[in-house]
Design a protein around this motif. Structure first.
Motif, short mmCIF file in Angstrom:
data_model
loop_
_atom_site.label_atom_id
_atom_site.label_comp_id
_atom_site.label_asym_id
_atom_site.label_seq_id
_atom_site.Cartn_x
_atom_site.Cartn_y
_atom_site.Cartn_z
N ASP A 76 -16.17 28.66 6.73
CA ASP A 76 -17.35 29.00 7.53
C ASP A 76 -18.55 28.11 7.20
N SER A 77 -18.55 27.51 6.01
CA SER A 77 -19.68 26.65 5.65
C SER A 77 -19.24 25.68 4.57
N VAL A 78 -20.08 24.68 4.32
CA VAL A 78 -19.79 23.70 3.28
C VAL A 78 -19.80 24.32 1.89
N ASP A 79 -20.39 25.51 1.77
CA ASP A 79 -20.45 26.22 0.49
C ASP A 79 -19.27 27.17 0.30
N SER A 80 -18.31 27.16 1.20
CA SER A 80 -17.18 28.07 1.10
C SER A 80 -16.43 27.89 -0.22
N PRO A 81 -16.09 28.98 -0.91
CA PRO A 81 -15.31 28.88 -2.15
C PRO A 81 -13.89 28.37 -1.91
N ARG A 82 -13.46 28.34 -0.65
CA ARG A 82 -12.11 27.88 -0.36
C ARG A 82 -11.90 26.41 -0.75
N PHE A 83 -12.96 25.60 -0.70
CA PHE A 83 -12.81 24.20 -1.11
C PHE A 83 -12.33 24.11 -2.56
N LYS A 84 -12.85 25.00 -3.40
CA LYS A 84 -12.45 25.01 -4.80
C LYS A 84 -11.10 25.71 -4.97
N ASP A 85 -10.96 26.90 -4.35
CA ASP A 85 -9.79 27.73 -4.60
C ASP A 85 -8.50 27.14 -4.03
N THR A 86 -8.59 26.50 -2.87
CA THR A 86 -7.40 26.04 -2.19
C THR A 86 -7.19 24.53 -2.30
N ILE A 145 0.87 -1.17 0.00
CA ILE A 145 0.00 0.00 0.00
C ILE A 145 0.91 1.22 0.00
N LYS A 146 0.57 2.21 -0.82
CA LYS A 146 1.38 3.42 -0.92
C LYS A 146 0.50 4.64 -0.67
N PHE A 147 1.04 5.61 0.05
CA PHE A 147 0.28 6.84 0.28
C PHE A 147 1.21 8.02 0.51
N LEU A 148 0.67 9.22 0.37
CA LEU A 148 1.37 10.46 0.67
C LEU A 148 0.83 11.05 1.97
N ALA A 149 1.68 11.77 2.69
CA ALA A 149 1.25 12.48 3.91
C ALA A 149 1.69 13.93 3.80
N ILE A 150 0.70 14.82 3.91
CA ILE A 150 0.96 16.25 3.74
C ILE A 150 0.16 17.04 4.79
N GLY A 151 0.83 17.95 5.46
CA GLY A 151 0.14 18.77 6.45
C GLY A 151 0.32 20.24 6.17
N ASP A 152 -0.54 21.06 6.75
CA ASP A 152 -0.39 22.52 6.73
C ASP A 152 -0.31 23.04 5.29
N TRP A 153 -1.23 22.56 4.48
CA TRP A 153 -1.21 22.85 3.04
C TRP A 153 -2.26 23.88 2.64
N GLY A 154 -2.88 24.55 3.60
CA GLY A 154 -4.14 25.25 3.39
C GLY A 154 -4.17 26.62 2.77
N GLY A 155 -3.22 26.97 1.90
CA GLY A 155 -3.35 28.18 1.10
C GLY A 155 -3.40 29.47 1.90
N LEU A 156 -4.18 30.42 1.37
CA LEU A 156 -4.35 31.74 1.98
C LEU A 156 -5.82 32.16 1.87
N PRO A 157 -6.29 33.03 2.78
CA PRO A 157 -7.69 33.44 2.74
C PRO A 157 -7.98 34.60 1.79
N TYR A 158 -7.02 34.96 0.96
CA TYR A 158 -7.20 36.06 0.01
C TYR A 158 -6.53 35.66 -1.30
N PRO A 159 -6.89 36.30 -2.41
CA PRO A 159 -6.35 35.93 -3.72
C PRO A 159 -4.82 35.94 -3.71
N PRO A 160 -4.19 34.94 -4.35
CA PRO A 160 -4.77 33.88 -5.20
C PRO A 160 -5.21 32.63 -4.43
#
Length: 337
Positions: A93-103, A40-55
Motif C-alpha cells: 500500500d505504500s513505500v513504508d510497507s513492512p512487506r518489503f522487509k518481511d517478504t 553476463i549471468k543472471f537469474l529469473a524468478i517470478g511469482d515469489w511474493g510470499g504471503l500477506p500474513y505471518p510468517p
C-alpha cells in the motif's frame, strides 16, 4: 533522452503525460568485469511474493531463495530479473510497507543475492500501489524498479556484443486478471497508457541492434498451464518478437517452469518462486511440438532459471529448489534484418 523525445511525439495523440512511464536508455555497469570475463549471468524468478500474513513467506519461497543463493555463488549471477507478483495477494500500500522487509529483504539475505534486482509488476502488484514499489528503489541499494516499463542495456564483457532486456508492464498493456474467476485480462484500465507503452515497445524493438534481445513481462505469451496463452500478448507483442528476431520472452504468472520454442523465439515461464502448480489444462493450446519442458510438481520445492549470455549464444538452465538442474537449452545470437 529517448523517453522525453517519445513523450513529445505522442503527446498530441494521447493527451498530456502525467507520469514517467518509461526510463531513459543507458548501459548498465556490471559490478565485476575482470579481464577473463566473457559473459553476463543472471537469474529469473517470478511469482515469489510470499504471503500477506505471518510468517509472510512460503516454504517454496524459502527453499527457492536458498537454492538461488547457491547457484548465484557457484555458477555466478550479475543480477536478478523479478518477473512480477512481488507481493501476494494485493501488492503493497505504500513505500513504508513492512512487506518489503518481511517478504524481500529478510528472505534473500545471502551475499550472492545482494546484487541488482530488476523488477516489473504483476497482476497482484497492481491490486496495490505499484508506484510505491517504484519508489522503494530509493530505499534499497539492490531494488531497481525505475518505471512501469523500461529498457536495460549491457555490454558483454571483453567483446563488442550487447544484451538488451525490455521490461514490460503487461498488466498496464492488457488489463488485470482475476485469478478466482476468468484468468484472461479483460483489457487495460486506461487505453491511453496501454497505447503509449505499445508505441514505446514498437520503437525500441524495431530499432534495437542488440546481439541478444530479451523481452520480459508478467503474463505469458505462451503457456500450457492454468492461465494459458495471453491473447492480448499474442496479438500485440508476439508479432514484434517474431518480426524482429527477439531472442526470448521471459515471464511468470503460471506457477511452474516451462520452456516453449516457436518461430525462433524462446518462451520462458519462471513462476515457481512461491507456489507450485502442475496444471496443464492448456497443453494443446500452444503450437504443436513447441513445448520442450514443463514442471510444476510439488516435489521440486520451487524453481527458477539461470541464464548466461556469451559472445555467440545464450544458455538457459532450469533449476529446481531441491538442488539440481532439470533442463538446459541454448539460443543463438540474433540475426539482424
Amino acid at each position: 533522452m529517448f523517453c522525453f523525445k517519445m513523450a513529445l511525439a505522442v503527446v498530441s495523440i494521447f493527451t498530456a503525460i502525467t507520469v514517467a512511464y518509461c526510463f531513459p536508455t543507458a548501459f548498465q555497469e556490471l559490478e565485476e568485469t575482470g579481464k577473463n570475463r566473457t559473459s553476463i549471468k543472471f537469474l529469473a524468478i517470478g511469482d515469489w511474493g510470499g504471503l500477506p500474513y505471518p510468517p509472510y513467506i512460503t516454504a517454496v519461497q524459502k527453499t527457492t531463495a536458498r537454492e538461488m543463493s547457491k547457484v548465484a555463488e557457484q555458477v555466478g549471477a550479475d543480477f536478478i530479473l523479478a518477473l512480477g507478483d512481488n507481493f501476494y495477494y494485493k501488492g503493497v500500500d505504500s513505500v513504508d510497507s513492512p512487506r518489503f522487509k518481511d517478504t524481500f529483504e529478510s528472505v534473500y539475505t545471502a551475499k550472492s543475492l545482494r546484487i541488482p534486482w530488476y523488477v516489473l509488476a504483476g497482476n497482484h502488484d497492481h491490486v496495490g500501489n505499484v508506484k510505491a514499489q517504484i519508489e522503494y528503489s530509493q530505499r534499497s541499494n539492490r531494488w531497481k524498479f525505475p518505471a512501469y516499463y523500461y529498457e536495460l542495456n549491457f555490454h558483454i564483457p571483453n567483446s563488442q556484443k550487447t544484451l538488451t532486456i525490455i521490461m514490460l508492464d503487461t498488466v498496464m498493456l492488457c488489463g488485470n486478471s482475476d485469478d478466482f474467476s476468468d484468468s484472461q485480462p479483460k483489457g487495460p484500465l486506461r487505453e491511453v497508457d496501454a497505447n503509449r507503452q505499445l508505441v514505446w515497445l514498437r520503437d525500441r524493438i524495431a530499432h534495437s541492434k542488440a546481439d541478444f534481445l530479451l523481452v520480459a513481462g508478467h503474463y505469458p505469451v505462451w503457456s500450457v498451464s492454468e492461465h494459458g496463452p495471453t491473447q492480448c500478448l499474442l496479438q500485440k507483442v508476439n508479432p514484434l518478437l517474431i518480426k524482429y528476431n527477439a531472442t526470448a520472452y521471459l515471464c511468470g504468472h503460471d506457477h511452474n517452469l516451462q520452456y516453449i520454442e516457436e518461430s525462433g523465439v524462446g518462451y520462458v515461464v519462471s513462476g515457481a518462486g512461491n507456489f507450485l502448480d502442475p496444471d496443464v489444462r492448456h497443453w494443446n493450446h500452444v503450437p504443436k511440438g513447441s513445448l520442450k519442458f514443463f514442471t510444476g510438481q510439488a516435489s521440486t520445492l520451487g524453481g527458477f532459471v539461470h541464464a548466461e549470455v556469451t559472445q555467440d549464444k545464450m544458455i538457459l538452465t532450469f533449476y529446481q529448489a531441491k538442488g539440481t538442474s532439470l533442463y538446459r537449452t541454448v539460443l543463438s545470437q540474433r540475426k539482424l534484418n
